[in-house]
Design a protein around this motif. Structure first.
Motif, short mmCIF file in Angstrom:
data_model
loop_
_atom_site.label_atom_id
_atom_site.label_comp_id
_atom_site.label_asym_id
_atom_site.label_seq_id
_atom_site.Cartn_x
_atom_site.Cartn_y
_atom_site.Cartn_z
N PRO A 30 -4.07 2.49 5.89
CA PRO A 30 -2.63 2.41 5.69
C PRO A 30 -1.90 3.19 6.78
O PRO A 30 -2.25 4.32 7.10
N VAL A 79 0.84 -1.20 0.00
CA VAL A 79 0.00 0.00 0.00
C VAL A 79 0.88 1.25 0.00
O VAL A 79 2.04 1.21 0.37
N PRO A 128 -8.64 -2.37 1.32
CA PRO A 128 -8.03 -2.75 2.61
C PRO A 128 -9.03 -2.86 3.74
O PRO A 128 -8.68 -3.32 4.83
#
Length: 810
Positions: free
Chosen positions: A642, A193, A786
């Protein structure tokens, strides 16, 4: 004593010439003032002549403009006036440029006359300009991939970085979409990421840095002189963010004397998907003859979608549109000065993400909302070069603004459709000023200073599309307002100021042994700041993290290499070099944390025999060991955001080999293989807690095994018609998305194939290409949204695609 050059280091060969002109034939020649090495390359392209230079230091000599209807020999003599060099004829259409020997007094002794030196055919030019000292490849101690202008077709230029992935076996990438991908060289990969960490692979357009704390901008490769890929670390010459190596794209400079241009257009049809196309134009405009010229490049590309969303009943949702351009104004007030002012702009707009869900189908998925993204990239650069014989001064100063906007489906069970947005704005100001002395046979030195300022600002929000506020929370402390109203979540801003002094010198203590010593001293001032912190984060915790991130550091990166070419045609080398990335501030769902510097140290041994493009067989091989300390990685926190952390220490073994065979003058066979063995050898307690006992701690995103086979055939059908056929097959082995059981799923293990045929007659070229010939779906990347890491996500290859193209030069 150091030996004199006994091979030709610069050769210009007109690759497109089907029937080279005779030496006495007069042709229209137009060469701008510059350096001798560049001038003979231009002359070779325009006339079909082969021109070699026996002494590397001659390539830097200033040359005047030459234009008019001239023979190759007459043009060469004009270029060499006053340079101290002269011509030596090889055959009817080949010359060697040699240093003029001083006249000697006649000897009083009698004896037989000495025979003239034997004529040898000139080899192809391979100069590693990314070394910043214009080193000849036989004396470059490292692995390098050089792709010249003739190898990049308009179809490949429209594909951007993807075309480099298909040509360089050691280069790998994530596959989130154009403008969102992270590039990796030599298995030095941190994560899947894109967060606030600096890239591990440096990217440059000429001398200007393209990226810092952002993904690959994925500029289209139109009107490029070539691309060079140097494996890393490259810390001495390129500083922070070059742990894996660097990619340097070299644009064609403006021609000060000749009008001209190129138009290209292509139409593509993708099986199971929408059609696409590409259009580009290049125009060179001399404004003041031999003094001022402008070169313009513009393009537009549409990549048709091929992913269907079964939940929203939409087909081919992942269409991508790209448009941009480049402009360079060159001013040459004298033969010794060159001033270039350049600007670049590119916009990428993706309608939706390009991943699929295997439970829905190999090209299908089920999403609650569209996940569009966009990238806006702008660059301005001023480059000044001054030449004094074998001494050069180069100054490059510029500014970059890169704005990347992404969105992810954050919908959770029993909640309305939700969308998470992340907006990353990166600015870079950089200046580098260096003094270079190129001596004979690749010897010389470089001394430089540089300064860089970069700011990365990441802002985030969460939007619910329900008809009322929802009590459930996707991100702790962030409300779901409903009605499409965004709620701000915590972001982060990182700033860095770097002042650097660097130098490198090569010398030859004994004949055939070259030693290179270098070093880089960098002082970094770093600061971090939380943006719009949520109420769950205490002000005291934020203050402590920001204070820890605000610091001043000085680092020294040494480099050393030894190279031997005492055996003609064979190069042996050993190299040690380091690279680093500065730390910063990161945010996860409930914390604001500082992450520290990481540093990679690589020891490599290599061998190179023969030169691709010159010798019937060229072989190169390399083995490297990398010790990577305090690895920075963009990880996924408990809820899918992230974040960045130091995950521990790692080690990487890399083995590479390449062979290029030229059995016939027009036929080249090329094969390469890469093996990687990477491990997180000392994980942090946090990472160790994520992993189960028997799970491999392989570093992410780089395949354990990769390879490439290619064939290229060129032939003249008649005096004005030429044919070019090339094909390639690339294997990408297995890799993992990340560390731990959630991100530990496999990806890769697929073949990518392509074939292209082109037919050129005069200024017109027709081309036909077919990619993914086997229509393999594969899995390039196993990360989807995610916020749902347990889905069986894959990113398939673009299905079989046919492109028809036409180029017209004028």
């Amino acid at each position: 004593m150091p030996r004199h050059a006994d091979v030709l280091f610069v050769t210009a060969i007109a690759l497109a010439a089907v029937s080279p002109a005779s030496a006495a034939d007069r042709q229209m020649i137009s060469i701008a003032p510059g350096r001798l090495g560049e001038a003979v390359i231009a002359l070779g392209h325009q006339t079909g002549a082969s021109i070699g230079i026996s002494d590397q230091s001659l390539t830097a000599l200033p040359t005047p403009a030459v234009h008019g209807h001239l023979s190759s020999e007459a043009a060469l003599k004009r270029l060499l006036r006053g340079t101290g060099a002269t011509l030596q004829r090889i055959d009817a259409n080949s010359w060697r440029v040699i240093r003029r020997l001083p006249k000697r007094r006649p000897s009083l002794a009698f004896g037989p006359p000495q025979p003239p030196p034997a004529a040898t055919p000139p080899p192809a030019e391979i100069i590693v300009t990314a070394s910043k000292r214009d080193l000849p490849l036989p004396r470059y101690p490292g692995m390098v991939e050089a792709i010249d202008y003739g190898a990049i077709t308009s179809g490949e230029a429209a594909s951007g970085t993807a075309s480099l992935l298909s040509r360089v076996a050691s280069l790998s990438s994530t596959h989130a979409g154009p403008g969102r991908n992270k590039l990796f060289l030599r298995a030095i990969a941190d994560s899947a990421v894109a967060g606030p960490t600096q890239a591990t692979t440096g990217q440059y357009l000429g001398d200007m840095r393209l990226n810092y704390a952002a993904p690959d901008p994925d500029l289209r490769l139109y009107d490029m002189q070539g691309v060079e890929v140097l494996e890393g670390p490259q810390g001495t010459l390129y500083g922070a963010g070059s742990l894996g190596g660097i990619i340097r794209m070299i644009p064609n400079p403006p021609n000060l004397t000749r009008y001209g241009g190129l138009l290209s257009a292509g139409f593509s049809a993708t099986q199971h998907g929408d059609p696409g196309g590409d259009l580009s134009a290049t125009l060179n405009l001399p404004i003041v003859a031999e003094r001022l010229a402008l070169r313009l490049v513009g393009y537009g590309v549409r990549e048709g979608g091929y992913i269907d969303d079964v939940q929203r009943n939409r087909d081919d949702v992942n269409r991508t549109d790209i448009y941009g351009g480049r402009a360079t104004l060159r001013f040459a007030p004298t033969e010794n000065w060159i001033i270039d002012l350049s600007g670049v702009y590119q916009h990428i707009s993706g309608d939706d993400a390009q991943y699929a869900d295997k439970t829905a189908g190999h090209l299908d998925r089920a999403s609650s909302v569209a996940q569009p993204y966009s990238s806006d990239y702008a660059l301005a650069n001023l480059r000044v070069e001054r030449q004094w014989s074998d001494l050069r001064f180069i100054s490059s100063t510029g500014f970059v603004r890169n704005i990347l906007s992404e969105s992810y489906d954050a919908t959770q069970p029993n909640t309305p459709a939700s969308l998470f947005r992340q907006h990353n704005r990166v600015t870079i100001f950089s200046t580098e000023n260096r003094l270079v002395r190129d001596l004979e046979n690749g010897l010389g030195w470089i001394l430089g200073v540089s300064y860089l300022e970069s700011t990365s600002t990441i802002s985030r929000s969460l939007t619910s599309f329900g008809m009322a506020p929802v009590a459930a929370q996707v991100i702790p402390g962030v409300p779901l307002y409903g009605f499409g109203m965004p709620a701000t979540t915590t972001g982060v801003r990182n700033r860095i100021h770097e002042a650097t002094l660097f130098g490198e010198a090569s010398f030859e203590p004994i004949a055939g042994l070259v030693a290179t010593l270098g070093g880089r001293v960098t002082n970094s001032r770093l600061s971090g700041q939380a943006i719009d912190p949520i109420s769950l984060l205490s002000s005291a915790e934020i203050a402590r993290a920001e204070a820890a991130a605000d610091r001043n550091e000085t680092m020294f990166l040494p480099s050393l290499s030894l190279l031997s070419d005492a055996i003609p045609g064979l190069t042996l080398y050993a190299r040690f070099q380091q690279g680093f990335r500065p730390g910063g501030l990161a945010v996860d769902d409930q914390h604001v944390l500082r992450f520290s510097n990481d540093r990679a140290s690589t020891l490599e041994l290599g061998i190179r025999k023969g030169l691709a493009g010159r010798d019937p067989i060229a072989i190169s091989a390399n083995v490297a060991y990398t010790d990577w300390r305090d690895i920075q990685a963009d990880v996924i926190d408990r809820i899918g955001l992230p974040a960045t952390a130091n995950i521990g220490d790692g080690r990487i073994y890399t083995l590479e080999g390449r062979i290029a065979v030229r059995p016939l003058p027009g036929l080249t066979l090329d094969g390469s293989i890469v093996y990687n063995d990477s491990r997180l050898s000392r994980p942090t307690p946090y990472v160790r807690a994520l992993a189960i006992a028997d799970q491999s701690m392989t570093l992410p995103n780089v395949a354990n095994l990769g390879g490439r086979l290619a064939i290229d055939y060129r032939s003249g059908i008649s005096n004005d018609i030429s044919l070019n056929l090339n094909g390639s097959a690339r294997y990408v082995g297995k890799s993992r998305v990340g560390i731990g059981p959630i991100l530990g799923r496999n990806q890769g293990d697929y073949f990518d194939t392509a074939v292209t045929a082109s037919l050129a007659r005069g200024p017109v070229q027709l081309s036909l290409s077919l990619s993914n010939i086997l229509d393999s779906s594969g899995n390039r990347f196993s990360l989807g949204t995610p916020f749902n890491l347990r889905g069986d996500y894959v990113t398939p290859l673009r299905p079989r695609t046919l492109r028809v193209g036409i180029d017209f030069a004028f």
